[in-house]
Design an enzyme around this catalytic site. Structure first.
Site, PDB file in Angstrom:
ATOM      1  N   MET A  27       0.840  -1.203   0.000  1.00  0.00           N
ATOM      2  CA  MET A  27       0.000   0.000   0.000  1.00  0.00           C
ATOM      3  C   MET A  27       0.868   1.242   0.000  1.00  0.00           C
ATOM      4  O   MET A  27       1.957   1.259   0.559  1.00  0.00           O
ATOM      5  CB  MET A  27      -0.990   0.006   1.159  1.00  0.00           C
ATOM      6  CG  MET A  27      -0.424   0.059   2.536  1.00  0.00           C
ATOM      7  SD  MET A  27      -1.774  -0.014   3.720  1.00  0.00           S
ATOM      8  CE  MET A  27      -2.766   1.360   3.192  1.00  0.00           C
ATOM      9  N   HIS A  28       0.375   2.262  -0.671  1.00  0.00           N
ATOM     10  CA  HIS A  28       1.126   3.512  -0.719  1.00  0.00           C
ATOM     11  C   HIS A  28       1.015   4.197   0.633  1.00  0.00           C
ATOM     12  O   HIS A  28      -0.043   4.221   1.237  1.00  0.00           O
ATOM     13  CB  HIS A  28       0.557   4.443  -1.787  1.00  0.00           C
ATOM     14  CG  HIS A  28       0.547   3.828  -3.146  1.00  0.00           C
ATOM     15  ND1 HIS A  28       1.697   3.633  -3.879  1.00  0.00           N
ATOM     16  CD2 HIS A  28      -0.455   3.362  -3.901  1.00  0.00           C
ATOM     17  CE1 HIS A  28       1.377   3.059  -5.022  1.00  0.00           C
ATOM     18  NE2 HIS A  28       0.081   2.878  -5.061  1.00  0.00           N
ATOM     19  N   GLU A 164      -4.976  -5.017 -11.150  1.00  0.00           N
ATOM     20  CA  GLU A 164      -5.593  -3.729 -10.808  1.00  0.00           C
ATOM     21  C   GLU A 164      -5.664  -2.749 -11.984  1.00  0.00           C
ATOM     22  O   GLU A 164      -5.898  -1.566 -11.827  1.00  0.00           O
ATOM     23  CB  GLU A 164      -4.830  -3.060  -9.666  1.00  0.00           C
ATOM     24  CG  GLU A 164      -5.183  -3.347  -8.231  1.00  0.00           C
ATOM     25  CD  GLU A 164      -5.551  -4.738  -7.783  1.00  0.00           C
ATOM     26  OE1 GLU A 164      -5.079  -5.735  -8.370  1.00  0.00           O
ATOM     27  OE2 GLU A 164      -6.337  -4.840  -6.848  1.00  0.00           O
ATOM     28  N   TYR A 166      -3.153  -1.929 -14.017  1.00  0.00           N
ATOM     29  CA  TYR A 166      -1.885  -1.242 -14.311  1.00  0.00           C
ATOM     30  C   TYR A 166      -1.270  -1.814 -15.593  1.00  0.00           C
ATOM     31  O   TYR A 166      -1.822  -2.721 -16.212  1.00  0.00           O
ATOM     32  CB  TYR A 166      -0.937  -1.373 -13.113  1.00  0.00           C
ATOM     33  CG  TYR A 166      -1.377  -0.567 -11.900  1.00  0.00           C
ATOM     34  CD1 TYR A 166      -1.525   0.822 -11.985  1.00  0.00           C
ATOM     35  CD2 TYR A 166      -1.642  -1.176 -10.685  1.00  0.00           C
ATOM     36  CE1 TYR A 166      -1.923   1.572 -10.877  1.00  0.00           C
ATOM     37  CE2 TYR A 166      -2.038  -0.435  -9.573  1.00  0.00           C
ATOM     38  CZ  TYR A 166      -2.175   0.944  -9.678  1.00  0.00           C
ATOM     39  OH  TYR A 166      -2.572   1.673  -8.581  1.00  0.00           O
ATOM     40  N   ARG A 214       1.553 -10.570  -9.034  1.00  0.00           N
ATOM     41  CA  ARG A 214       0.157 -10.255  -8.675  1.00  0.00           C
ATOM     42  C   ARG A 214      -0.692 -10.358  -9.928  1.00  0.00           C
ATOM     43  O   ARG A 214      -0.529  -9.596 -10.882  1.00  0.00           O
ATOM     44  CB  ARG A 214       0.050  -8.865  -8.041  1.00  0.00           C
ATOM     45  CG  ARG A 214      -1.326  -8.628  -7.476  1.00  0.00           C
ATOM     46  CD  ARG A 214      -1.307  -7.816  -6.214  1.00  0.00           C
ATOM     47  NE  ARG A 214      -2.650  -7.744  -5.650  1.00  0.00           N
ATOM     48  CZ  ARG A 214      -3.127  -6.718  -4.991  1.00  0.00           C
ATOM     49  NH1 ARG A 214      -2.361  -5.672  -4.780  1.00  0.00           N
ATOM     50  NH2 ARG A 214      -4.352  -6.728  -4.511  1.00  0.00           N
ATOM     51  N   HIS A 252      -8.822  -0.385 -11.168  1.00  0.00           N
ATOM     52  CA  HIS A 252      -9.183   0.850 -10.452  1.00  0.00           C
ATOM     53  C   HIS A 252     -10.373   1.550 -11.099  1.00  0.00           C
ATOM     54  O   HIS A 252     -11.076   2.300 -10.442  1.00  0.00           O
ATOM     55  CB  HIS A 252      -7.986   1.785 -10.355  1.00  0.00           C
ATOM     56  CG  HIS A 252      -6.966   1.305  -9.360  1.00  0.00           C
ATOM     57  ND1 HIS A 252      -7.321   0.786  -8.141  1.00  0.00           N
ATOM     58  CD2 HIS A 252      -5.619   1.236  -9.408  1.00  0.00           C
ATOM     59  CE1 HIS A 252      -6.236   0.431  -7.480  1.00  0.00           C
ATOM     60  NE2 HIS A 252      -5.195   0.683  -8.229  1.00  0.00           N
ATOM     61  N   CYS A 337     -12.571   2.100   6.394  1.00  0.00           N
ATOM     62  CA  CYS A 337     -13.145   3.425   6.080  1.00  0.00           C
ATOM     63  C   CYS A 337     -12.403   4.139   4.953  1.00  0.00           C
ATOM     64  O   CYS A 337     -12.968   5.020   4.297  1.00  0.00           O
ATOM     65  CB  CYS A 337     -13.130   4.298   7.330  1.00  0.00           C
ATOM     66  SG  CYS A 337     -11.451   4.687   7.893  1.00  0.00           S
ATOM     67  N   GLN A 339     -10.496   6.478   5.100  1.00  0.00           N
ATOM     68  CA  GLN A 339     -10.452   7.926   5.286  1.00  0.00           C
ATOM     69  C   GLN A 339      -9.045   8.493   5.474  1.00  0.00           C
ATOM     70  O   GLN A 339      -8.760   9.580   4.987  1.00  0.00           O
ATOM     71  CB  GLN A 339     -11.301   8.322   6.496  1.00  0.00           C
ATOM     72  CG  GLN A 339     -12.719   8.672   6.110  1.00  0.00           C
ATOM     73  CD  GLN A 339     -13.558   9.019   7.319  1.00  0.00           C
ATOM     74  OE1 GLN A 339     -14.374   8.225   7.758  1.00  0.00           O
ATOM     75  NE2 GLN A 339     -13.367  10.182   7.866  1.00  0.00           N
ATOM     76  N   CYS A 353      -3.824   6.435   9.770  1.00  0.00           N
ATOM     77  CA  CYS A 353      -4.968   5.552   9.976  1.00  0.00           C
ATOM     78  C   CYS A 353      -5.954   6.200  10.935  1.00  0.00           C
ATOM     79  O   CYS A 353      -5.554   6.747  11.961  1.00  0.00           O
ATOM     80  CB  CYS A 353      -4.476   4.221  10.536  1.00  0.00           C
ATOM     81  SG  CYS A 353      -5.822   3.144  11.033  1.00  0.00           S
ATOM     82  N   TRP A 586     -18.207   7.772  -4.101  1.00  0.00           N
ATOM     83  CA  TRP A 586     -18.917   7.283  -5.292  1.00  0.00           C
ATOM     84  C   TRP A 586     -19.764   6.051  -4.957  1.00  0.00           C
ATOM     85  O   TRP A 586     -20.846   5.856  -5.537  1.00  0.00           O
ATOM     86  CB  TRP A 586     -17.941   6.987  -6.441  1.00  0.00           C
ATOM     87  CG  TRP A 586     -17.063   5.779  -6.218  1.00  0.00           C
ATOM     88  CD1 TRP A 586     -15.843   5.759  -5.617  1.00  0.00           C
ATOM     89  CD2 TRP A 586     -17.345   4.419  -6.586  1.00  0.00           C
ATOM     90  NE1 TRP A 586     -15.347   4.481  -5.579  1.00  0.00           N
ATOM     91  CE2 TRP A 586     -16.238   3.636  -6.167  1.00  0.00           C
ATOM     92  CE3 TRP A 586     -18.412   3.789  -7.221  1.00  0.00           C
ATOM     93  CZ2 TRP A 586     -16.182   2.256  -6.372  1.00  0.00           C
ATOM     94  CZ3 TRP A 586     -18.344   2.403  -7.416  1.00  0.00           C
ATOM     95  CH2 TRP A 586     -17.248   1.668  -7.000  1.00  0.00           C
TER      96      TRP A 586
HETATM   97 FE1  SF4 Z   1      -7.394   2.880   6.449  1.00  0.00          FE
HETATM   98 FE2  SF4 Z   1      -7.207   2.878   9.097  1.00  0.00          FE
HETATM   99 FE3  SF4 Z   1      -9.588   3.228   7.921  1.00  0.00          FE
HETATM  100 FE4  SF4 Z   1      -8.360   0.847   7.890  1.00  0.00          FE
HETATM  101  S1  SF4 Z   1      -9.146   1.932   9.671  1.00  0.00           S
HETATM  102  S2  SF4 Z   1      -9.329   1.836   6.164  1.00  0.00           S
HETATM  103  S3  SF4 Z   1      -6.227   1.445   7.692  1.00  0.00           S
HETATM  104  S4  SF4 Z   1      -7.824   4.595   7.795  1.00  0.00           S
END
Ligand code: SF4
Ligand code: NAP
Length: 680
Positions: A27-28, A164, A166, A214, A252, A337, A339, A353, A586
């Protein structure tokens, strides 16, 4: 207690032994591109070295392959020296790490964007220049050079990113490869590119270097690969010299959510299991495997040899250590999430996170010991013990209390309700957000283990707080009451009453306010009760039978049937949902649209009466004949204690929604709670 016997079986590659079956997937993080990135990445990965294998975020083999102009490449010995800082740190604590080689092809957000053919991706403003035959050869050489340099940098292997959507995937699928030379046309010609990369990489790096490939098991776009082609490619990649196949699910540009919270746990392991019957190479299952029990179930069912847990290890670096000793209650679970991880990367910010704000900031946010054990951990500095009151047991208060208690402070947590969790208990009621209760479980567990004094059903007053050294106010929010005539009617309720189950909505519902919570309430109200895991595939048009290329089919209208008619309203012009997360907005919008929710913007509210909600819209007066009107008009901070505490000279700090209700979000609330406790 769930026995995790399969998860903790070692795996022997001959030249490399992996102690368990947990792979930290790629993951980036955004760290690689920072001036202090080497050291921060080294710390980040070393903390996660108890996973059986770490796969780094994607590194481009050349300039064209970068995801954006600032992204890292590995092209020279000088670049390799930076990577060596990371590999040394991981090896020093006994970990194993492979580097992902990622050429983004037509997904590159820059002018040098290239592709198998001149076909622009629907998610990119840049049109790719097709690679000439000579360019294809040069690109293969760049992959090989990158792998050789990765070996020089001390990596245990490389992952060649072939899924994905790419570049490699773009060569494989007829959707994006319409070449007429030796690299396009027939299936054999389309897969030459990945096969040459794997074959020549193996020849360059020798036998004792892990090559993970992958492979896209389901493209989830029209004109992707067929299942027979996937199987044939897997076998050919094995013959070309790969050691492991990692699963890729969905391009993607696919209009199918594949990793967000509403995807059932481990939903895609079945397709890895199907490939397992066809090949002898070890396989990695992926996507929404956020709990060790889910990983164990997949391995026990023989669907894979490894499980990939990328975001779960962002959320909890010690996940593997805790799972190994069977202490699942102490794991900080990823809630899917996006987020603070993926959304941040899409906004060109460093990842972190939501449930673990120390992620990617390990050097700056040194969390206290106790539950935060790790490989090679040292004891933190001794602190002065303080008597700390935390008022409010929502996300901010829970995070503050857990961190302060772990740091050895004497913590008392006051919560007016009879349960901890605050707004997260409401969020957990929303279909697809059930994992939010995991966060409440995690912080509550830490607080109990650290023997903090938890006082449920207790509204703290100033006198109760006077004898504490510090008070952390995390009193949260209360729903905003808009100035609307008729809100005292029996047909009106607030979002917390609906989500908590205190009130039930009728068959026709008008929702006042289309922010995150308005969307959540609309999802809650339009969701049929009897949804199963299969409903997810039906709703999003995933064809498990693989009848058509790409494993997509028309979404089922029946699966989207809503038990209610819903209007979702906002006063602003523009489309509702603009403030939702970059990578998940989305999905929420598509979901409500498919359920027939009518979204109205530029609305003027007039009044509520027994007939429903009276509004103005596009210059007309309208009556929405709703049985129930649910108010989701934002929140206001609850901070009544702040000034009285200050007036008594009590040391007080304020966090979460109590600090700022506007743009209230759990990411900020938890980060503020942890920070306040660390700063004690
Ligand atoms: Fe990303 Fe943390 Fe949300 Fe999991 S809990 S999707 S690692 S922000
Ligand atoms: P919000 O996002 O600020 O939305 C509040 C809504 O109420 C807006 O649509 C606003 O639109 C409306 N509103 C504000 N004042 C009003 C008034 N006086 N009368 C009528 N309408 C009014 O707040 P929220 O929905 O409560 O969510 C709070 C936070 O929780 C979000 O910011 C988000 O961080 C988080 N959250 C996110 C998600 C998610 O992303 N999926 C889900 C849940 C919660 P108009 O002013 O245009 O009418």
């Amino acid at each position: 207690m769930t026995k995790l016997t399969h998860l903790f079986q070692p795996y022997e590659f001959g030249f490399l032994t992996l102690p368990n079956r947990i792979v930290m997937g790629s993951m980036h993080t955004g760290l690689g591109e920072r001036a202090d990135g080497d050291s921060r990445m080294a710390t980040f990965y070393a903390r996660r070295a108890s996973a059986g294998l770490i796969i780094t975020g994607g590194i481009a083999p050349n300039l064209e392959g970068r995801v954006n102009e600032g992204a890292a490449t590995l092209e020279t010995g000088e670049h390799a020296k930076h990577h060596a800082v990371v590999t040394r740190a991981v090896h020093d604590v006994g970990g194993r790490i492979v580097m992902q080689i990622l050429h983004t092809g037509r997904y590159a957000y820059h002018k040098k964007c290239v592709g198998a053919s001149a076909l622009q991706a629907p998610i990119n403003a840049y049109k790719p220049t097709p690679l000439s035959a000579a360019d294809v050869e040069r690109t293969i050489d760049d992959f090989v050079r990158c792998a050789r340099l990765a070996r020089e940098a001390g990596y245990d292997g490389v992952e060649i990113m072939g899924s994905e959507g790419y570049l490699i995937n773009q060569f494989i699928a007829p959707r994006t490869n319409v070449r007429e030379d030796d690299w396009g046309g027939s299936f054999e010609a389309r897969i030459r590119f990945p096969l040459e990369i794997v074959r020549r990489t193996r020849a360059a790096v020798g036998a004792d270097f892990l090559i993970v490939f992958r492979i896209s098991l389901m493209d989830l776009v029209e004109n992707g690969s067929t299942w027979d082609e996937v199987v044939a490619l897997a076998k050919a990649v094995q013959s070309a010299g790969a050691d492991v196949l990692n699963s890729g699910i969905g391009w993607h540009e696919a209009r199918v959510p594949t990793i967000a919270a509403m995807v059932p746990h481990g939903a895609y392991a079945f397709i890895t299991g199907r490939l397992k019957k066809e090949v002898t190479l070890p396989l990695i299952a992926v996507n929404r495997i956020n709990l060790p029990e889910v990983g164990e179930r997949i391995l026990a069912a023989g669907e894979a040899d490894f499980v990939s847990m990328a975001r779960p290890l962002l959320a909890d670096p010690e996940l593997a250590l805790k799972a190994k000793r069977g202490d699942l209650a102490s794991i900080n679970t990823c809630i899917g999430c996006n987020q603070a991880c993926l959304d941040h990367i899409f906004e060109n910010k460093e990842a972190t996170c939501l449930v673990n704000p120390a992620a990617c900031r390990e050097e700056e946010w040194e969390l206290p010991g106790g539950t935060h054990e790790r490989l090679g951990a040292t004891q933190g500095a001794k602190r002065t013990v303080r008597k700390v009151a935390v008022v409010g047991g929502g996300p901010a208060g829970l995070a503050a209390a857990a961190t302060a208690a772990d740091a050895g402070h004497q913590v008392t947590l006051f919560e007016a309700a009879d349960k901890l969790g605050g707004q997260f208990l409401l969020a957990a009621a929303v279909p697809g957000k059930e994992d939010y209760k995991e966060t409440v479980r995690y912080f509550s567990e830490r607080i109990s283990r650290a023997k903090a004094d938890i006082r449920l059903g207790t509204t703290a007053g100033v006198d109760d707080l006077a004898h504490f050294d510090t008070v952390i106010l995390a009193t949260g929010v209360t729903p905003r009451v808009p100035p609307l005539e008729g809100l005292d009617g029996a047909n009106v309720c607030f979002y917390d009453e609906i989500l908590s189950g205190a009130k039930t909505a009728g068959a026709r519902v008008a929702i006042v306010g289309a922010g995150g919570i308005g969307f959540d309430v609309a999802e809650f109200l339009t969701h049929p009760e009897n949804e199963t895991e299969e409903s997810y595939f039906e709703k999003w048009g995933v064809d498990k039978t693989y009848a058509a290329r790409g494993a997509v089919k028309a979404p089922s209208k029946e699966a989207w049937r809503s038990p209610r008619q819903v209007w979702l309203l906002q006063r602003k012009p523009g489309k509702p949902g603009e403030t939702l997360g970059k990578t998940t907005g989305w999905i929420h919008k598509a979901s409500l649209k498919n359920r027939g929710v009518e979204m109205l913007s530029g609305v003027g509210y007039e009044k509520v009466d027994a007939q429903g909600l009276h509004i103005q819209h596009k210059g007309e007066k309208l009556l929405l004949p709703a049985d129930t009107i649910v108010v989701c008009a934002g929140q206001e901070s609850v901070r009544d204690l702040l000034e009285p505490l200050k007036a008594r000279g009590i040391d007080v700090c304020i966090v979460g929604g109590a600090h700022e209700a506007g743009e209230l979000d759990a990411k900020r609330a938890i980060a503020q709670g942890v920070r306040a406790a660390l700063d004690l």
